[in-house]
Design an enzyme around this catalytic site. Structure first.
Site, mmCIF file in Angstrom:
data_model
loop_
_atom_site.group_PDB
_atom_site.id
_atom_site.type_symbol
_atom_site.label_atom_id
_atom_site.label_comp_id
_atom_site.label_asym_id
_atom_site.label_seq_id
_atom_site.Cartn_x
_atom_site.Cartn_y
_atom_site.Cartn_z
ATOM 1 N N GLU A 21 -6.361 -9.311 -11.335
ATOM 2 C CA GLU A 21 -4.927 -9.559 -11.371
ATOM 3 C C GLU A 21 -4.492 -10.539 -10.299
ATOM 4 O OE1 GLU A 21 -2.718 -6.007 -9.393
ATOM 5 O OE2 GLU A 21 -4.324 -5.208 -10.625
ATOM 6 N N CYS A 44 -0.533 -14.400 -4.828
ATOM 7 C CA CYS A 44 -1.445 -13.449 -4.202
ATOM 8 C C CYS A 44 -2.700 -13.366 -5.060
ATOM 9 C CB CYS A 44 -0.749 -12.084 -4.110
ATOM 10 S SG CYS A 44 -1.802 -10.775 -3.475
ATOM 11 N N CYS A 102 -13.602 -3.175 -5.044
ATOM 12 C CA CYS A 102 -13.660 -3.344 -3.588
ATOM 13 C C CYS A 102 -14.455 -2.194 -2.995
ATOM 14 C CB CYS A 102 -12.244 -3.334 -3.008
ATOM 15 S SG CYS A 102 -12.194 -3.598 -1.223
ATOM 16 N N CYS A 122 -10.479 2.047 1.452
ATOM 17 C CA CYS A 122 -9.313 2.502 2.212
ATOM 18 C C CYS A 122 -8.656 3.618 1.395
ATOM 19 C CB CYS A 122 -8.334 1.349 2.431
ATOM 20 S SG CYS A 122 -9.042 0.022 3.432
ATOM 21 N N CYS A 177 -5.448 3.111 -0.879
ATOM 22 C CA CYS A 177 -5.382 1.907 -1.720
ATOM 23 C C CYS A 177 -5.951 2.163 -3.110
ATOM 24 C CB CYS A 177 -6.163 0.783 -1.029
ATOM 25 S SG CYS A 177 -6.202 -0.756 -1.949
ATOM 26 N N CYS A 219 -1.190 -2.983 -5.142
ATOM 27 C CA CYS A 219 -2.582 -3.357 -5.333
ATOM 28 C C CYS A 219 -3.303 -2.514 -6.379
ATOM 29 C CB CYS A 219 -3.331 -3.244 -4.019
ATOM 30 S SG CYS A 219 -2.439 -3.991 -2.686
HETATM 31 N N1 SAH Z 1 -8.904 -6.206 1.793
HETATM 32 C C1 SAH Z 1 -7.894 -6.978 2.439
HETATM 33 C C2 SAH Z 1 -6.884 -7.604 1.510
HETATM 34 C C3 SAH Z 1 -6.371 -6.811 0.333
HETATM 35 S S1 SAH Z 1 -5.143 -5.602 0.538
HETATM 36 C C4 SAH Z 1 -7.202 -6.142 3.491
HETATM 37 O O1 SAH Z 1 -7.511 -4.968 3.596
HETATM 38 O O2 SAH Z 1 -6.415 -6.670 4.248
HETATM 39 C C5 SAH Z 1 -3.687 -6.382 1.111
HETATM 40 C C6 SAH Z 1 -2.806 -5.437 1.936
HETATM 41 O O3 SAH Z 1 -2.176 -4.451 1.102
HETATM 42 C C7 SAH Z 1 -3.601 -4.662 2.955
HETATM 43 O O4 SAH Z 1 -2.908 -4.608 4.183
HETATM 44 C C8 SAH Z 1 -3.683 -3.298 2.311
HETATM 45 O O5 SAH Z 1 -3.965 -2.301 3.252
HETATM 46 C C9 SAH Z 1 -2.325 -3.178 1.673
HETATM 47 N N2 SAH Z 1 -2.200 -2.130 0.653
HETATM 48 C C10 SAH Z 1 -3.167 -1.582 -0.108
HETATM 49 N N3 SAH Z 1 -2.669 -0.629 -0.916
HETATM 50 C C11 SAH Z 1 -1.346 -0.574 -0.669
HETATM 51 C C12 SAH Z 1 -0.283 0.223 -1.184
HETATM 52 N N4 SAH Z 1 -0.485 1.126 -2.134
HETATM 53 N N5 SAH Z 1 0.965 0.025 -0.676
HETATM 54 C C13 SAH Z 1 1.188 -0.924 0.261
HETATM 55 N N6 SAH Z 1 0.225 -1.704 0.771
HETATM 56 C C14 SAH Z 1 -1.035 -1.529 0.331
#
Ligand code: SAH
Length: 345
Positions: free
Chosen positions: A90, A103, A110, A114, A117, A331
């Site tokens: 996406e 974006c 991935c 985390c 996420c 995400c």
């Molecule tokens: N892997 C990279 C980039 C992808 S995520 C990273 O971790 O930075 C981009 C941002 O969105 C990251 O800061 C991530 O922690 C955040 N993110 C992921 N899931 C989210 C959610 N459900 N709500 C808000 N931010 C989120």
């Protein structure tokens, strides 16, 4: 055949030299591909026929297939693309005061896992090729009929876990005869792969760096971000310091506010201590709740209180506004929804 969209100027020069052509033709090719957006090398009028045939036998103009396109009430657009091997990715396009920002996704799935996420629920299947990342920009711009001026590498995937292709991608979209997206208009976000932050500090393009910190100490970070087991928060801060000293650039610190996990005033003070004296900008992010995850968005009052503590402690900080909430722009949500649909079918 290789995708023409994955070739940097240097790679094209090497190719040209290998084929007995002048390296300056690399610039011509880039201009044709990105400025004129040709669909076939036949359209190049300043290159001799025999060499056009050579290019045609070596490079493809294959694009991504757009299988879903949603538009939010606030102008945010979300694209679901199918790659040549059938995998779905996406891409989100946001309308900002300063222009259009895209974006991009860098990996299929991935591995960082985390806990909050949605992307981490699907294990990484593979890295995206540089061309597949470049095409997200080209196609989002074309399908929305806008010029993309800004790029954030914050879609699915950990960009520093696909480092070489992401660097190629920067070089390609930054090229002055191509898409010409200024390095200062590009931001890459990492969950904190420390060795890559050092490597990146020595990279010569001035692309902005954002760090997904999300916690003020190891105890909390261990619970929500497994990467913290490999690289402790102190090591991460050291790497950020090195980056700032080396590049003289400000780093963005991303901090999602998770209810009852990392959003107390005490946590805010701890964060201020951790970041004290560093040239950073803290982006407080309201959490987009994910159905399968137990985490909740912090209460509005708590977010404001957290913000106020940082402000008082003279940390540069903003509370980010949300976009695209009505079209699942958090995400991984669109992709996982689609996969469920396809799995049920
Ligand atoms: N892997 C990279 C980039 C992808 S995520 C990273 O971790 O930075 C981009 C941002 O969105 C990251 O800061 C991530 O922690 C955040 N993110 C992921 N899931 C989210 C959610 N459900 N709500 C808000 N931010 C989120």
């Amino acid at each position: 055949m290789e995708s023409i969209y994955g070739y940097t100027e240097d790679m094209l020069k090497d190719y040209l030299t290998e084929h007995g052509e002048k390296p300056f033709r690399a610039k011509q090719i880039i201009e044709w591909v990105y400025r004129h957006q040709i669909k076939s090398f036949d359209e190049m009028t300043n290159v001799k026929k025999s060499f056009i045939e050579q290019l045609k036998s070596d490079f493809s103009f294959d694009e991504l297939e757009c299988v879903d396109h949603q538009i939010s009430f606030d102008g945010t657009q979300k694209f679901l693309f199918r790659l040549a091997d059938g995998n779905l990715i996406e891409t989100v396009l946001m309308s900002q005061e300063y222009g259009y920002s895209v974006c991009v996704t860098t990996e299929v799935g991935c591995n960082m896992n985390c806990q909050f996420c949605a992307s981490g629920m699907k294990k990484k299947l593979r890295n995206l090729e540089a061309s597949e990342i470049v095409l997200q920009i080209l196609m989002a711009g074309r399908l929305a009929n806008v010029r993309v001026s800004h790029v954030v590498v914050m879609g699915i995937g950990e960009p520093f876990d696909n480092y070489d292709n992401v660097i190629k991608f920067f070089k390609i979209i930054n090229h002055p005869l191509g898409l010409e997206i200024g390095a200062r208009h590009i931001t890459v976000s990492t969950c904190g792969l420390v060795p890559k932050i050092y490597e990146y500090a020595d990279f010569d393009l001035q692309v902005n760096l954002a760090i997904s910190l999300h916690a003020p100490n190891n105890e909390i970070r261990d619970k929500i971000m497994p990467i913290n087991k490999a690289y402790r928060i102190e090591e991460l801060i050291e790497a950020i310091k090195y980056y700032i000293e080396k590049t003289n650039r400000r780093v963005t610190i991303e901090y999602i506010l998770l209810k009852g996990i990392n959003d107390s005033k005490e946590n805010a003070n701890e964060l201020a201590n951790l970041l004290h004296g560093l040239n950073v900008y803290v982006n407080l992010i309201p959490y987009n709740e994910v159905k399968e995850k137990p985490y909740k968005r912090s209460e509005k009052d708590d977010m404001v209180a957290f913000f106020d503590v940082l402000k008082k402690r003279r940390i540069n900080v903003q509370l980010r506004k949300e976009q695209g909430g009505d079209i699942d722009a958090a995400c991984g949500q669109l992709r996982s929804k689609h996969m469920n649909k396809e799995n049920k079918a």
